[in-house]
Design a protein around this motif. Sequence first.
Motif, PDB file in Angstrom:
ATOM      1  N   ARG A 104       0.831  -1.210   0.000  1.00 30.95           N
ATOM      2  CA  ARG A 104       0.000   0.000   0.000  1.00 30.95           C
ATOM      3  C   ARG A 104       0.858   1.250   0.000  1.00 30.95           C
ATOM      4  NH1 ARG A 104      -4.050  -0.887   4.761  1.00 30.95           N
ATOM      5  NH2 ARG A 104      -4.551   1.275   4.309  1.00 30.95           N
ATOM      6  N   LEU A 105       2.140   1.106   0.320  1.00 33.74           N
ATOM      7  CA  LEU A 105       3.044   2.258   0.310  1.00 33.74           C
ATOM      8  C   LEU A 105       3.644   2.372  -1.090  1.00 33.74           C
ATOM      9  CD1 LEU A 105       4.940   1.469   3.631  1.00 33.74           C
ATOM     10  CD2 LEU A 105       2.735   2.598   3.339  1.00 33.74           C
ATOM     11  N   ARG A 106       3.146   3.314  -1.882  1.00 29.39           N
ATOM     12  CA  ARG A 106       3.579   3.385  -3.280  1.00 29.39           C
ATOM     13  C   ARG A 106       4.504   4.557  -3.526  1.00 29.39           C
ATOM     14  NH1 ARG A 106       2.808  -1.538  -5.064  1.00 29.39           N
ATOM     15  NH2 ARG A 106       3.170  -0.814  -7.179  1.00 29.39           N
ATOM     16  N   GLU A 107       5.239   5.029  -2.534  1.00 29.85           N
ATOM     17  CA  GLU A 107       6.085   6.189  -2.814  1.00 29.85           C
ATOM     18  C   GLU A 107       7.212   5.851  -3.780  1.00 29.85           C
ATOM     19  OE1 GLU A 107       5.671   5.288   0.863  1.00 29.85           O
ATOM     20  OE2 GLU A 107       7.466   6.237   1.692  1.00 29.85           O
TER      21      GLU A 107
ATOM     22  N   LEU B 228      12.526  19.174  -1.341  1.00 30.22           N
ATOM     23  CA  LEU B 228      11.692  19.701  -2.415  1.00 30.22           C
ATOM     24  C   LEU B 228      11.749  18.766  -3.622  1.00 30.22           C
ATOM     25  CD1 LEU B 228       9.937  22.100  -3.142  1.00 30.22           C
ATOM     26  CD2 LEU B 228      11.922  23.088  -4.288  1.00 30.22           C
ATOM     27  N   GLY B 229      12.949  18.282  -3.941  1.00 28.38           N
ATOM     28  CA  GLY B 229      13.113  17.365  -5.069  1.00 28.38           C
ATOM     29  C   GLY B 229      12.263  16.121  -4.878  1.00 28.38           C
ATOM     30  N   ARG B 230      12.212  15.636  -3.645  1.00 25.84           N
ATOM     31  CA  ARG B 230      11.426  14.431  -3.379  1.00 25.84           C
ATOM     32  C   ARG B 230       9.929  14.712  -3.514  1.00 25.84           C
ATOM     33  NH1 ARG B 230      16.160  13.598  -1.757  1.00 25.84           N
ATOM     34  NH2 ARG B 230      16.996  11.505  -1.558  1.00 25.84           N
ATOM     35  N   VAL B 231       9.520  15.871  -3.044  1.00 29.64           N
ATOM     36  CA  VAL B 231       8.111  16.245  -3.201  1.00 29.64           C
ATOM     37  C   VAL B 231       7.777  16.299  -4.694  1.00 29.64           C
ATOM     38  CG1 VAL B 231       6.441  18.116  -2.891  1.00 29.64           C
ATOM     39  CG2 VAL B 231       7.996  17.521  -1.048  1.00 29.64           C
ATOM     40  N   PHE B 232       8.679  16.901  -5.472  1.00 29.06           N
ATOM     41  CA  PHE B 232       8.493  17.007  -6.914  1.00 29.06           C
ATOM     42  C   PHE B 232       8.316  15.625  -7.541  1.00 29.06           C
ATOM     43  CE2 PHE B 232      10.788  17.095 -11.081  1.00 29.06           C
ATOM     44  CZ  PHE B 232       9.799  17.750 -11.789  1.00 29.06           C
ATOM     45  N   ASN B 233       9.211  14.703  -7.171  1.00 30.86           N
ATOM     46  CA  ASN B 233       9.130  13.361  -7.754  1.00 30.86           C
ATOM     47  C   ASN B 233       7.831  12.655  -7.378  1.00 30.86           C
ATOM     48  OD1 ASN B 233      11.442  13.309  -9.250  1.00 30.86           O
ATOM     49  ND2 ASN B 233      12.710  12.605  -7.550  1.00 30.86           N
ATOM     50  N   GLU B 234       7.369  12.846  -6.143  1.00 32.61           N
ATOM     51  CA  GLU B 234       6.140  12.172  -5.730  1.00 32.61           C
ATOM     52  C   GLU B 234       4.926  12.760  -6.447  1.00 32.61           C
ATOM     53  OE1 GLU B 234       6.138   9.507  -4.076  1.00 32.61           O
ATOM     54  OE2 GLU B 234       8.103   9.536  -3.111  1.00 32.61           O
ATOM     55  N   THR B 235       4.913  14.092  -6.657  1.00 34.56           N
ATOM     56  CA  THR B 235       3.717  14.707  -7.240  1.00 34.56           C
ATOM     57  C   THR B 235       3.515  14.309  -8.697  1.00 34.56           C
ATOM     58  OG1 THR B 235       5.006  16.665  -7.782  1.00 34.56           O
ATOM     59  CG2 THR B 235       3.696  16.767  -5.776  1.00 34.56           C
ATOM     60  N   LYS B 236       4.580  13.861  -9.360  1.00 36.53           N
ATOM     61  CA  LYS B 236       4.400  13.449 -10.747  1.00 36.53           C
ATOM     62  C   LYS B 236       3.499  12.225 -10.850  1.00 36.53           C
ATOM     63  CE  LYS B 236       8.830  13.650 -11.628  1.00 36.53           C
ATOM     64  NZ  LYS B 236      10.152  13.672 -12.242  1.00 36.53           N
ATOM     65  N   GLY B 237       3.444  11.445  -9.788  1.00 41.55           N
ATOM     66  CA  GLY B 237       2.529  10.304  -9.738  1.00 41.55           C
ATOM     67  C   GLY B 237       2.773   9.270 -10.823  1.00 41.55           C
ATOM     68  N   ARG B 238       4.013   9.065 -11.199  1.00 43.39           N
ATOM     69  CA  ARG B 238       4.311   8.045 -12.217  1.00 43.39           C
ATOM     70  C   ARG B 238       4.202   6.653 -11.612  1.00 43.39           C
ATOM     71  NH1 ARG B 238       9.650  10.805 -14.804  1.00 43.39           N
ATOM     72  NH2 ARG B 238       8.544  12.493 -15.850  1.00 43.39           N
ATOM     73  N   PRO B 239       3.952   5.645 -12.459  1.00 40.13           N
ATOM     74  CA  PRO B 239       3.995   4.282 -11.932  1.00 40.13           C
ATOM     75  C   PRO B 239       5.409   3.978 -11.449  1.00 40.13           C
ATOM     76  CG  PRO B 239       3.841   4.249 -14.334  1.00 40.13           C
ATOM     77  CD  PRO B 239       3.668   5.676 -13.893  1.00 40.13           C
ATOM     78  N   LEU B 240       5.516   3.067 -10.495  1.00 41.77           N
ATOM     79  CA  LEU B 240       6.837   2.763  -9.935  1.00 41.77           C
ATOM     80  C   LEU B 240       7.744   2.099 -10.953  1.00 41.77           C
ATOM     81  CD1 LEU B 240       5.994   1.423  -6.380  1.00 41.77           C
ATOM     82  CD2 LEU B 240       7.064   3.582  -7.024  1.00 41.77           C
TER      83      LEU B 240
END
Length: 340
Positions: free
Chosen positions: A182-185, A299-311
């Motif tokens: 369930r953790l999809r970061e 900030l870079g990590r927030v940016f990467n998460e907001t893109k919401g790409r598949p893992l």
Amino acid sequence: MQDRPQARLQQAAPTLSVVVPVYDEGEGLLAFHARLSRVMHDIGESWEVVYVNDGSRDSSLAVLEGLRADDPACAIVNLSRNFGKEIAMTAGLDHARGAAVVIIDADLQDPPEVIPDLVAAWREGWDMVYAQRRVREGESWAKRATADAFYRLMQRIGRVRLPRNTGDFRLMSRRVVDALLRLREQHRFMKGLFAWVGFPSIAVAYDRAPRYAGRTSFNYWKLWNFALEGITSFTVMPLKVATYLGLVTALFAVVFGGQIVLRTLLFGNPVPGYPSLMAVVLFLGGAQLVTLGIVGEYLGRVFNETKGRPLYLVERFAPSRPLPPPRASFDVERHAHVQQ
Ligand code: UDP
Ligand code: MG
């Protein structure tokens, strides 16, 4: 090589799944599979092994296909490119169907012979059974020291307690796997995620062997990034360090400035304050850059998460097949030809 979906649905899930991330392991895979299948047969439960080919550039995929053609317990998840071990493991967990799932490296540094002990602890009711190494043979003093320092740091500043001397080699019950999935970061620091999900956990001690074949794909730059990932995805402590660093510097500047003004008023200023000026400017510049850097990391990590790409993207998935009646364990000799 893809089995029909209906066939897959009818098939009962195996009791044990073994997830193996594979990146350029062509040389050692046959030996690995032989040892693994011997151990798994001795346990006597239904089982499958999910090999995740993480964009290997060598013969790994061909070797895996050869293995699967001969051993119905093999499943292959072929990722579209190299995504890194953390994501390869997640892909494997996504495709594993067992009631308990073991994660193990393909390079035989995690001895498959430990798996029966892991399974025994699971039978006793433990949800997470992690293999804890006693010694690290064939690893440099420097690597051991840096790993040690990292665990100590994480334990002190992180909110999760990482067990010492523990890698990804472990067994997880189905409910732990489901929780973990369930953790999809995007930034997956697996050791941290394992600790985050919790559940009753226990350690089983083992001796870590040197790599069987090939070379480790890790280097110090990767290890450093790994540590950074661990820290920034589990604690905002460095952001606070930046705040306090700024506060202390500002306080110091006020006291220092007051003292200079006072001294000038009382005694005049015979020497222009070039050295102190430079010292303060340099120090403040440094502190600001460090602080900006820390903020940037988050900030870079927030940016990467907001893109919401598949893992990850799967190029092809070949599931394991229903097991025929018991057979002899895998025979290395018959497969020697697959390797060049
Ligand atoms: N691995 C992977 N993707 C990568 C790098 C490594 O799937 O990008 C796999 C590799 O095939 C092995 C495991 O992860 O099964 C551990 O890799 P390695 O032995 O290089 O790491 P170390 O043991 O030095 O930590
Ligand atoms: Mg290794």
